[in-house]
Design a protein around this motif. Structure first.
Motif, mmCIF file in Angstrom:
data_model
loop_
_atom_site.group_PDB
_atom_site.id
_atom_site.type_symbol
_atom_site.label_atom_id
_atom_site.label_comp_id
_atom_site.label_asym_id
_atom_site.label_seq_id
_atom_site.Cartn_x
_atom_site.Cartn_y
_atom_site.Cartn_z
ATOM 1 N N MET A 169 52.339 2.066 34.197
ATOM 2 C CA MET A 169 52.243 2.776 33.055
ATOM 3 C C MET A 169 50.758 2.754 33.203
ATOM 4 N N ASN A 170 50.291 2.203 33.698
ATOM 5 C CA ASN A 170 48.262 2.335 34.159
ATOM 6 C C ASN A 170 47.893 2.996 34.789
ATOM 7 N N ALA A 171 48.910 3.757 35.974
ATOM 8 C CA ALA A 171 48.561 4.871 37.011
ATOM 9 C C ALA A 171 49.517 5.770 36.550
ATOM 10 N N LEU A 172 49.850 6.225 35.648
ATOM 11 C CA LEU A 172 50.112 7.143 34.747
ATOM 12 C C LEU A 172 48.912 7.262 33.413
ATOM 13 N N LEU A 173 48.411 6.474 32.966
ATOM 14 C CA LEU A 173 47.406 6.381 31.867
ATOM 15 C C LEU A 173 46.477 6.882 32.884
ATOM 16 N N LEU A 174 45.941 6.516 33.961
ATOM 17 C CA LEU A 174 44.714 6.807 34.622
ATOM 18 C C LEU A 174 44.799 8.600 35.032
ATOM 19 N N LEU A 175 46.165 8.830 35.867
ATOM 20 C CA LEU A 175 46.891 10.020 36.348
ATOM 21 C C LEU A 175 46.349 11.136 34.679
#
Length: 68
Positions: free
Chosen positions: A1-7
């Motif tokens: 989820m955190n990687a998606l928010l960063l992207l």
């Protein structure tokens, strides 16, 4: 989820900056419209995209701190 928010944050921010640069450059060249849109509308859309990018990056930052 955190990687998606960063992207999402990086993509929205980069897209917003590019839209602001294009609208600003076109306006400095003397144009008022690009296609069917006023350049001020495109500039506001770019600013909104940058704000959304900041929001997503803030969510990623706060989610990271909650896990520790």
């Amino acid at each position: 989820m955190n990687a998606l928010l960063l992207l999402l944050g990086r993509a929205a921010g980069l897209g917003g900056i590019l839209l602001c640069v294009v609208a600003g450059a076109a306006r400095l060249s003397g144009q008022y419209y690009m296609g069917n849109y006023q350049l001020t509308t495109l500039l506001q859309a770019g600013i909104a995209a940058v704000v959304m990018g900041c929001f997503f990056l803030l969510l990623a930052l706060t989610a990271r701190e909650r896990k520790d």
